[in-house]
Write a protein that holds these residues in place. Structure first.
Motif, PDB file in Angstrom:
ATOM      1  N   VAL A  68      -4.550  -6.267  11.551  1.00 12.47           N
ATOM      2  CA  VAL A  68      -4.021  -5.171  10.727  1.00 12.47           C
ATOM      3  C   VAL A  68      -2.571  -4.925  11.149  1.00 12.47           C
ATOM      4  N   PRO A  69      -1.624  -5.213  10.275  1.00 18.10           N
ATOM      5  CA  PRO A  69      -0.213  -5.125  10.654  1.00 18.10           C
ATOM      6  C   PRO A  69       0.312  -3.696  10.574  1.00 18.10           C
ATOM      7  N   TRP A  70       0.001  -2.924  11.568  1.00 21.01           N
ATOM      8  CA  TRP A  70       0.390  -1.511  11.526  1.00 21.01           C
ATOM      9  C   TRP A  70       1.764  -1.277  12.131  1.00 21.01           C
ATOM     10  N   ARG A  71       2.359  -2.323  12.703  1.00 21.14           N
ATOM     11  CA  ARG A  71       3.629  -2.162  13.380  1.00 21.14           C
ATOM     12  C   ARG A  71       4.730  -2.972  12.719  1.00 21.14           C
ATOM     13  N   ILE A  72       5.952  -2.461  12.797  1.00 20.81           N
ATOM     14  CA  ILE A  72       7.138  -3.198  12.332  1.00 20.81           C
ATOM     15  C   ILE A  72       7.777  -3.804  13.591  1.00 20.81           C
ATOM     16  N   PRO A  73       8.253  -5.035  13.623  1.00 20.58           N
ATOM     17  CA  PRO A  73       8.217  -6.005  12.533  1.00 20.58           C
ATOM     18  C   PRO A  73       6.830  -6.602  12.354  1.00 20.58           C
ATOM     19  N   ARG A  74       6.551  -6.960  11.103  1.00 22.11           N
ATOM     20  CA  ARG A  74       5.245  -7.531  10.798  1.00 22.11           C
ATOM     21  C   ARG A  74       5.278  -9.042  10.966  1.00 22.11           C
ATOM     22  N   ALA A  75       4.096  -9.605  11.207  1.00 23.12           N
ATOM     23  CA  ALA A  75       3.994 -11.069  11.282  1.00 23.12           C
ATOM     24  C   ALA A  75       4.413 -11.635   9.929  1.00 23.12           C
ATOM     25  N   PRO A  76       5.115 -12.783   9.930  1.00 22.58           N
ATOM     26  CA  PRO A  76       5.609 -13.346   8.668  1.00 22.58           C
ATOM     27  C   PRO A  76       4.507 -13.629   7.637  1.00 22.58           C
ATOM     28  N   ASP A  77       3.293 -13.925   8.106  1.00 23.58           N
ATOM     29  CA  ASP A  77       2.193 -14.191   7.139  1.00 23.58           C
ATOM     30  C   ASP A  77       2.015 -13.024   6.183  1.00 23.58           C
ATOM     31  N   VAL A  78       2.204 -11.822   6.720  1.00 23.29           N
ATOM     32  CA  VAL A  78       1.933 -10.619   5.947  1.00 23.29           C
ATOM     33  C   VAL A  78       2.868 -10.525   4.750  1.00 23.29           C
ATOM     34  N   ASP A  79       4.122 -10.937   4.960  1.00 23.43           N
ATOM     35  CA  ASP A  79       5.106 -10.812   3.888  1.00 23.43           C
ATOM     36  C   ASP A  79       5.256 -12.087   3.057  1.00 23.43           C
ATOM     37  N   ALA A  80       4.467 -13.081   3.366  1.00 22.59           N
ATOM     38  CA  ALA A  80       4.557 -14.338   2.599  1.00 22.59           C
ATOM     39  C   ALA A  80       4.163 -14.084   1.142  1.00 22.59           C
ATOM     40  N   ASP A  81       4.787 -14.820   0.235  1.00 21.86           N
ATOM     41  CA  ASP A  81       4.462 -14.669  -1.189  1.00 21.86           C
ATOM     42  C   ASP A  81       2.969 -14.843  -1.444  1.00 21.86           C
ATOM     43  N   GLU A  82       2.369 -15.800  -0.757  1.00 26.02           N
ATOM     44  CA  GLU A  82       0.949 -16.067  -0.984  1.00 26.02           C
ATOM     45  C   GLU A  82       0.087 -14.849  -0.617  1.00 26.02           C
ATOM     46  N   SER A  83       0.519 -14.115   0.409  1.00 22.98           N
ATOM     47  CA  SER A  83      -0.223 -12.909   0.787  1.00 22.98           C
ATOM     48  C   SER A  83      -0.073 -11.815  -0.268  1.00 22.98           C
ATOM     49  N   LEU A  84       1.136 -11.720  -0.821  1.00 24.49           N
ATOM     50  CA  LEU A  84       1.373 -10.732  -1.894  1.00 24.49           C
ATOM     51  C   LEU A  84       0.475 -11.021  -3.091  1.00 24.49           C
ATOM     52  N   VAL A  85       0.409 -12.283  -3.445  1.00 19.33           N
ATOM     53  CA  VAL A  85      -0.410 -12.695  -4.587  1.00 19.33           C
ATOM     54  C   VAL A  85      -1.877 -12.369  -4.317  1.00 19.33           C
ATOM     55  N   ARG A  86      -2.300 -12.632  -3.100  1.00 11.48           N
ATOM     56  CA  ARG A  86      -3.707 -12.375  -2.727  1.00 11.48           C
ATOM     57  C   ARG A  86      -3.997 -10.867  -2.755  1.00 11.48           C
ATOM     58  N   VAL A  87      -3.037 -10.048  -2.315  1.00 10.34           N
ATOM     59  CA  VAL A  87      -3.199  -8.589  -2.380  1.00 10.34           C
ATOM     60  C   VAL A  87      -3.433  -8.180  -3.834  1.00 10.34           C
ATOM     61  N   ALA A  88      -2.574  -8.686  -4.708  1.00  9.39           N
ATOM     62  CA  ALA A  88      -2.673  -8.324  -6.122  1.00  9.39           C
ATOM     63  C   ALA A  88      -4.033  -8.716  -6.692  1.00  9.39           C
ATOM     64  N   LYS A  89      -4.511  -9.879  -6.314  1.00  9.74           N
ATOM     65  CA  LYS A  89      -5.804 -10.347  -6.843  1.00  9.74           C
ATOM     66  C   LYS A  89      -6.961  -9.505  -6.304  1.00  9.74           C
ATOM     67  N   LEU A  90      -6.850  -9.093  -5.046  1.00 11.14           N
ATOM     68  CA  LEU A  90      -7.895  -8.221  -4.480  1.00 11.14           C
ATOM     69  C   LEU A  90      -7.918  -6.873  -5.204  1.00 11.14           C
ATOM     70  N   VAL A  91      -6.739  -6.348  -5.505  1.00 11.42           N
ATOM     71  CA  VAL A  91      -6.658  -5.067  -6.218  1.00 11.42           C
ATOM     72  C   VAL A  91      -7.271  -5.230  -7.604  1.00 11.42           C
ATOM     73  N   ARG A  92      -6.911  -6.313  -8.264  1.00 12.21           N
ATOM     74  CA  ARG A  92      -7.446  -6.575  -9.596  1.00 12.21           C
ATOM     75  C   ARG A  92      -8.981  -6.671  -9.559  1.00 12.21           C
ATOM     76  N   GLU A  93      -9.481  -7.291  -8.500  1.00 10.21           N
ATOM     77  CA  GLU A  93     -10.937  -7.457  -8.388  1.00 10.21           C
ATOM     78  C   GLU A  93     -11.655  -6.111  -8.343  1.00 10.21           C
ATOM     79  N   PHE A  94     -11.182  -5.203  -7.462  1.00  9.53           N
ATOM     80  CA  PHE A  94     -11.960  -3.956  -7.377  1.00  9.53           C
ATOM     81  C   PHE A  94     -11.678  -3.034  -8.557  1.00  9.53           C
ATOM     82  N   HIS A  95     -10.499  -3.178  -9.162  1.00  9.81           N
ATOM     83  CA  HIS A  95     -10.247  -2.420 -10.394  1.00  9.81           C
ATOM     84  C   HIS A  95     -11.197  -2.894 -11.496  1.00  9.81           C
ATOM     85  N   ASP A  96     -11.303  -4.204 -11.645  1.00  7.63           N
ATOM     86  CA  ASP A  96     -12.179  -4.731 -12.700  1.00  7.63           C
ATOM     87  C   ASP A  96     -13.645  -4.370 -12.443  1.00  7.63           C
TER      88      ASP A  96
END
Ligand SMILES: Nc1ncnc2c1ncn2[C@@H]1O[C@H](COP(=O)(O)OP(=O)(O)O)[C@@H](O)[C@H]1O
Ligand SMILES: [Mg+2]
Length: 248
Positions: A68-96
């Motif tokens: 859980v990246p609660w501290r700055i600076p965050r690990a680069p994985d957290v800010d990777a585009d692929e992680s952003l996309v995965r966040v969006a898909k997870l949000v879409r999943e529980f919304h749907d």
């Protein structure tokens, strides 16, 4: 069994006991429990399981293994585009999953209302950790899809003076929106401003009313930081909106 205080909570004292997490029940505990129970019945693994309450009246939740990246600076994985996309898909999943159910209560979906990296568990090999679950469903309530998507854009895409600048923040927000899918991007920046305004005023009001958690947040400079983020988004609104809406 030994209790281990978990780092990263800014509002609640959260401890780990074996494979469980114990925390003070949220204000709207009944709704959160219904929602987590619903996710469990759906077999959706993007949220912790609600396991009951303990002899001290604390909520017992399943511990979600990962980072859980609660501290700055965050690990680069957290800010990777692929992680952003995965966040969006997870949000879409529980919304749907919640759309049209009693948990949406006449609104569009059940919203988390506090989506951010520090409320996300990332898991995977080193250098490839991806989001697998959201924690901290305290603020969950019926709402509109764009509410969660805007909050996520603010928090994960860096819509504020500490981010990577207007062009990069807009690119990241757009990536997130596109991965989510059907969302009216024209409403996004206005909704981000609404969230930021609500957030800093909420901290100030809570602190003024004597809420120790809000006083602590205020003391740590959180309200000021959110207000600065609001100013930044407001100042760059035109450019952000243009970059978000252009069809290229
Ligand atoms: N179900 C869980 N699984 C794993 N870690 C958790 C879980 N719930 C909380 N945590 C850890 O505890 C910290 C604080 O929890 P959180 O629910 O976010 O509290 P707060 O409301 O204070 O933000 C998180 O940053 C995370 O490290
Ligand atoms: Mg939290």
């Amino acid at each position: 069994m030994a209790e281990e205080l978990l780092p990263g909570g800014r509002v609640n004292e959260v401890v780990r006991v074996g494979a469980t997490v114990r925390r003070r029940p949220p204000e709207r505990a009944a709704y959160t429990r219904r929602l987590l129970g619903f996710f469990e019945r759906c077999g959706w693994s993007g949220a912790p399981r609600f396991l009951g309450t303990d002899d001290r009246g604390r909520e017992v939740l399943g511990f979600v293994e990962g980072h859980v990246p609660w501290r700055i600076p965050r690990a680069p994985d957290v800010d990777a585009d692929e992680s952003l996309v995965r966040v969006a898909k997870l949000v879409r999943e529980f919304h749907d999953l919640t759309a049209g159910t009693a948990l949406a209560a006449g609104s569009e979906v059940a919203c988390h209302n506090d989506l951010s990296p520090k409320n996300t568990v990332y898991r995977g090999p080193d250098g490839g950790r991806r989001p697998v679950a959201f924690i901290d469903w305290d603020a969950a309530a019926p709402g509109e899809r764009v509410h969660d998507v805007a909050h996520a854009c603010w928090q994960y895409a860096g819509l504020g003076p500490d981010g990577a600048g207007v062009a990069e923040a807009a690119r990241r927000a757009r990536l997130l929106c596109d991965a989510y899918g059907a969302i009216d991007r024209r409403r996004l920046i206005g909704t981000v401003l609404w969230w930021q305004d609500r957030c800093w005023r909420g901290i100030e009001a809570g602190a003024a009313a004597g809420d120790p958690a809000m006083a602590g947040l205020r003391e740590s400079g959180a309200a000021r930081a959110v207000r600065e983020a609001w100013r930044w988004v407001d100042r760059h609104r035109g450019e952000l909106e243009a970059r978000l809406s252009d069809r290229r």
